[in-house]
Scaffold this motif. Structure first.
Motif, mmCIF file in Angstrom:
data_model
loop_
_atom_site.group_PDB
_atom_site.id
_atom_site.type_symbol
_atom_site.label_atom_id
_atom_site.label_comp_id
_atom_site.label_asym_id
_atom_site.label_seq_id
_atom_site.Cartn_x
_atom_site.Cartn_y
_atom_site.Cartn_z
ATOM 1 N N ARG A 57 5.467 -58.448 -104.230
ATOM 2 C CA ARG A 57 5.398 -57.779 -102.946
ATOM 3 C C ARG A 57 5.159 -56.286 -103.145
ATOM 4 N NH1 ARG A 57 10.814 -58.246 -99.579
ATOM 5 N NH2 ARG A 57 11.431 -56.527 -100.929
ATOM 6 N N ALA A 58 5.822 -55.709 -104.157
ATOM 7 C CA ALA A 58 5.639 -54.284 -104.427
ATOM 8 C C ALA A 58 4.235 -54.017 -104.965
ATOM 9 C CB ALA A 58 6.690 -53.796 -105.414
ATOM 10 N N PHE B 174 14.405 -53.730 -106.234
ATOM 11 C CA PHE B 174 15.822 -53.391 -106.138
ATOM 12 C C PHE B 174 16.683 -54.273 -107.027
ATOM 13 C CE2 PHE B 174 13.675 -51.900 -102.445
ATOM 14 C CZ PHE B 174 14.248 -50.675 -102.178
ATOM 15 N N TYR C 181 3.126 -58.430 -96.358
ATOM 16 C CA TYR C 181 3.784 -57.420 -95.512
ATOM 17 C C TYR C 181 3.197 -56.026 -95.735
ATOM 18 C CZ TYR C 181 7.614 -54.779 -93.390
ATOM 19 O OH TYR C 181 8.353 -53.932 -92.620
ATOM 20 N N THR D 136 0.826 -53.579 -102.522
ATOM 21 C CA THR D 136 0.359 -52.367 -101.842
ATOM 22 C C THR D 136 -0.430 -51.470 -102.790
ATOM 23 O OG1 THR D 136 2.440 -51.253 -102.319
ATOM 24 C CG2 THR D 136 2.258 -52.318 -100.178
ATOM 25 N N VAL E 214 4.304 -45.498 -104.675
ATOM 26 C CA VAL E 214 5.378 -45.645 -105.651
ATOM 27 C C VAL E 214 6.239 -46.825 -105.207
ATOM 28 C CG1 VAL E 214 7.254 -44.473 -106.822
ATOM 29 C CG2 VAL E 214 5.344 -43.155 -105.928
ATOM 30 N N GLY E 215 5.908 -47.993 -105.734
ATOM 31 C CA GLY E 215 6.620 -49.191 -105.305
ATOM 32 C C GLY E 215 8.014 -49.243 -105.883
ATOM 33 N N MET E 216 8.865 -50.063 -105.250
ATOM 34 C CA MET E 216 10.245 -50.129 -105.725
ATOM 35 C C MET E 216 10.758 -51.565 -105.708
ATOM 36 S SD MET E 216 13.313 -47.625 -104.827
ATOM 37 C CE MET E 216 14.765 -47.614 -105.843
ATOM 38 N N ARG F 185 5.645 -43.970 -100.511
ATOM 39 C CA ARG F 185 6.351 -45.178 -100.947
ATOM 40 C C ARG F 185 5.397 -46.339 -101.160
ATOM 41 N NH1 ARG F 185 10.459 -44.272 -96.483
ATOM 42 N NH2 ARG F 185 11.590 -42.475 -97.279
ATOM 43 N N ALA F 186 4.262 -46.293 -100.503
ATOM 44 C CA ALA F 186 3.270 -47.334 -100.775
ATOM 45 C C ALA F 186 2.676 -47.126 -102.165
ATOM 46 C CB ALA F 186 2.174 -47.298 -99.721
#
Lengths: 493, 267
Positions: B176-177, B106, B122, B180, B102-104, B99-100
């Motif tokens: 934020r996404a 929403f 974060y 990472t 493949v950012g998401m 998940r780091a």
């Protein structure tokens, strides 16, 4: 006529009014309810309310005011010589009232002739004898003045009651006639009833608020009375709690500090137990537990909150205390002799902590669940693990609520009595040793007021000052909790 | 007319830079078969739009790509999804690490109740991407610049992220996404809670991000799909009906269902 009958009659009149209002409204439009402003039942309720409210209002006001007026009238009959040394007119008047009640009851039972009850020249001793024979409680030496006062009292109250019945019924019937006449097609009965319902709800809210104010005022006035008899400086700063009851003589030392310290110390121990366990179980239940585990575990945990505190007290006294002594006591498992007896700060604190676990966990669980799933998704989407998400996103977002829950638990701990009485002992002491017996404010309020106490002595009145102290302490905590919650509340959207 | 599925042509020509390859993907929510037999190749440095009526499974499929469905107990996934040739449902793959990468982003902007700086920092903090404060500052600034929000927030990095406007919050979430260092950005209806001006800003940003990332965007707006994407996939009732170049899908769709949806006859 007894009050309850009068009330029933008023209700009957109101019900009659309901039917008449309904009928009249319908008859004015020839039975077709569509031409009325409101549904027919609203016309009925309009009449009902307009009968009940003024009639009951008058009744309540009358019942409250009548005794005051009668007292004022009767008090003139009592010569000043009746008031003996060390007594006051209030005590004599309560004697008069008691005798009056006796006479009324005796006449009602048929033990006393009605003319004796009203005869102003009746022999006081004879009246007293008849009252005693009728099983009424009166003092042995009823003086003629008191008997005369009581007779006058009986006379005035029965006259007043009769007058009240007439007045209340008259008001009810007049109101009914007026309200039924109002029931015309253009009259907005629906809106009037709406107003009435609103007034009813306001009245309910006011009663709750006024009662609170009344309790606080009674605390304040009795506290002031206490400080008039006992120096405030001693109460706040004396390091000793040694009340002496009037029977034994001697002056009392009524310093609040040892009690306050006991309260705070036991509460701290309780919170040290309850907060970590409660919070961790809340986190487990809301974040990790499967729905099935949660469905079973949460109600089970909440059962703890339903156990009466006296049962916890027994648990402290019979199980936890001896257990702790067998570990920390003389010849115990650890080979130390820190704890002398089962009753100690640590016993009460531990058990109280167990009692508080469901408070902390249940409230925290709700608060953690209220954190939006979007927050967790955002964190997981960045590659955070579950515990990282909880620690860095969920808990900070839920923190104000959790602090609120903890402070609420602290209020409970401060106000707790039974566990302290049974688990912590009764010795007021300023000490840091958790294995010693101590006591709290609440436990001392109980011991000051149980038994034969004279409510005018500082030893009894101190209970109000202690109650006031507790009240201010918990009020302060609650205000602080609200402040924290407001200040740090996070807007999620 | 065609022997092979219509998508074959496009994925053969682009096979050189396929980022995500999905084969025979099935998703079940309890008894509900939500995704049926989806095959798709998503290319690097490209915006791929998933369109389709509500409940067609496009968001569900998107959430398979970074294993967000793992957090839903009843979801079950079958088939083969490979990112850079690596099966992401392999036991060796740590979903948290995935998940780091493949950012998401929403549907609703979901900044954490922290400062703007801490929101962006974060991800780098939990993954240990910065060795010291200066490096972290640099990552935060770079990410906010990439999120096209640096100029608006540079003077108030310590203000709470929740105090920004909706469009700013969504760009903060993108920053934020991005922080990472992902290779793929998944966006689940990123503009559906925003007004047209904020939407325009996000769309511009998506177009810029295409230079560095593979982007997959789920959208209800066909105009938006046409504006921002190069590839479009049309989902219908859990099936991938048609996948190809956006221009082709919107001008000359092969499947009648796609045509009906695009022309507004259904959906």
């Amino acid at each position: 006529m007894p009050l309850i009958w009068l009330a029933f009659i008023v209700l009957a009149v109101a019900t009659l009014g309901y039917v008449m209002g309904w009928r009249r409204a319908l008859s004015t439009v020839g039975g077709d309810a569509r031409h009325l402003h409101s549904l027919p039942s609203y016309y009925g309720w309009n009449v009902f309310l307009k009968v009940v409210v003024p009639a009951f209002g008058l009744m309540i006001a009358w019942v409250l005011i009548q005794p005051l007026l009668i007292d004022r009238s009767v008090v003139q009959l009592i010569p000043e010589t009746e008031v003996s040394e060390g007594s006051n007119i209030g005590l004599v008047m309560s004697e008069v009232r008691r005798t009056a009640q006796g006479i009324t009851a005796a006449v009602a039972q048929g033990d006393m002739a009605p003319d004796m009850a009203t005869d102003a020249n009746a022999d006081a001793a004879e009246v007293a004898q008849v009252l005693k024979d009728a099983g009424q409680i009166v003092t042995s030496d009823l003086s003629p003045a008191i008997v005369q006062g009581a007779q006058r009292y009986v006379e005035l109250s029965s006259f007043g009651n009769l007058l009240m019945s007439i007045a209340v019924l008259a008001v009810g019937l007049l109101a009914m006639a007026w309200a039924v006449r109002e029931s015309t097609p253009v009259f907005r009965a629906r809106n009037v009833v709406e107003q009435g319902i609103k007034a009813l709800l306001i009245a309910a809210a006011s009663i709750a608020i006024l009662t609170t104010i009344g309790i606080i005022l009674s605390l304040v006035f009795n506290t002031i009375e206490f400080f008039r008899l006992y120096p405030a400086g001693d109460f706040f700063f004396l390091l000793e709690w040694a009340p002496s009851f009037s029977g034994r003589g001697g002056a009392s030392s009524l310093g609040v500090l040892p009690l306050l310290w006991g309260t705070v110390y036991i509460s701290i121990v309780a919170l040290l137990v309850a907060v970590p366990i409660g919070l961790f179980s809340a986190i487990y239940l809301s974040e990790y537990a499967s729905p099935r585990v949660r469905a079973i575990a949460k109600p089970l945990l909440e059962v703890l909150a339903g156990i009466p505190t006296i049962v916890y007290g027994l648990f402290a006294l019979l199980t936890v205390g001896p257990l702790l002594v067998s570990v920390f006591g003389d010849g115990g498992l650890l080979g130390v002799s820190w704890q002398g007896g089962g009753r100690a700060v640590i016993t009460a604190g531990l058990v109280m902590g167990i009692m508080l676990i469901p408070f902390v966990s249940s409230l925290s669980d709700d608060i953690i669940n209220a954190v939006p799933q979007a927050m967790r998704d955002g964190s997981y989407g960045l590659g955070a693990t579950q515990s990282e998400t909880i620690k860095q996103v969920v808990l900070p977002a839920a923190l104000p609520g959790i602090v609120g829950a903890i402070l609420l638990a602290a209020s409970r701990a401060i106000g707790e009595t039974m566990i302290v009485v049974l688990g912590a002992g009764a010795a007021a002491r300023l000490s840091l040793n958790p294995f010693e017996a101590m006591t709290t404010v609440t436990a001392k309020i109980v011991s000051q007021l149980t038994g034969d106490s004279d409510f005018a002595s500082p030893e009894a009145l101190v209970a109000f000052a202690l109650g006031m102290t507790l009240f201010l302490l918990t009020l302060g905590l609650n205000v602080f909790a609200l402040y924290i919650v407001r200040k740090y509340r996070e807007q999620y959207d | 007319m065609y022997d092979a599925p219509h998508m074959t042509e496009s994925h053969v020509t682009a096979a050189a830079d396929v980022k995500i390859a999905a084969r025979n993907v099935q998703v079940y929510y309890g008894d509900n078969h939500a995704i049926k037999d989806v095959n798709v190749d998503i290319q690097d440095k490209t915006v791929t739009a998933f369109i389709g009526p509500s409940g067609c499974g496009k968001s569900t499929f998107l959430r398979c790509l970074n294993r967000m469905n793992d957090t839903i107990d009843v979801a079950r996934i079958e088939g083969d999804i490979r990112i850079d040739g690596q099966d992401i449902y392999d036991k060796a793959v740590d979903p948290v690490q995935l998940r780091a990468k493949v950012g998401m982003v929403f549907q609703k902007p979901n900044p954490f109740p922290k400062s703007i700086y801490d929101n962006v920092a974060y991800g780098p903090r939990i993954h240990g991407l910065a060795r010291n404060k200066a490096e972290l500052d640099e990552i935060v600034e770079r990410s906010l610049r990439r999120g096209a929000i640096w100029d608006e927030v540079k003077d108030r990095l310590n203000a709470p992220g929740t105090g920004l406007s909706g469009g700013q919050q969504q760009r903060l979430c993108i920053a934020r996404a991005v922080a990472t260092e992902p290779e793929i950005l998944l966006m689940d209806e990123p503009c559906s809670a925003l007004d047209p001006i904020a939407t325009g800003q996000i769309e511009e940003l998506i177009d810029e991000l295409r230079r560095n990332y593979a982007l997959v965007i789920v959208t209800h707006s066909m105009q938006q799909a046409a504006r921002v994407s190069q590839k479009t996939a049309y989902f219908h009732l859990g099936n991938l009906v048609e996948y190809g170049d956006t221009t082709k899908i919107f001008t000359n769709p092969e499947d009648t269902r796609t045509e009906n949806y695009i022309t507004g006859r259904i959906g």
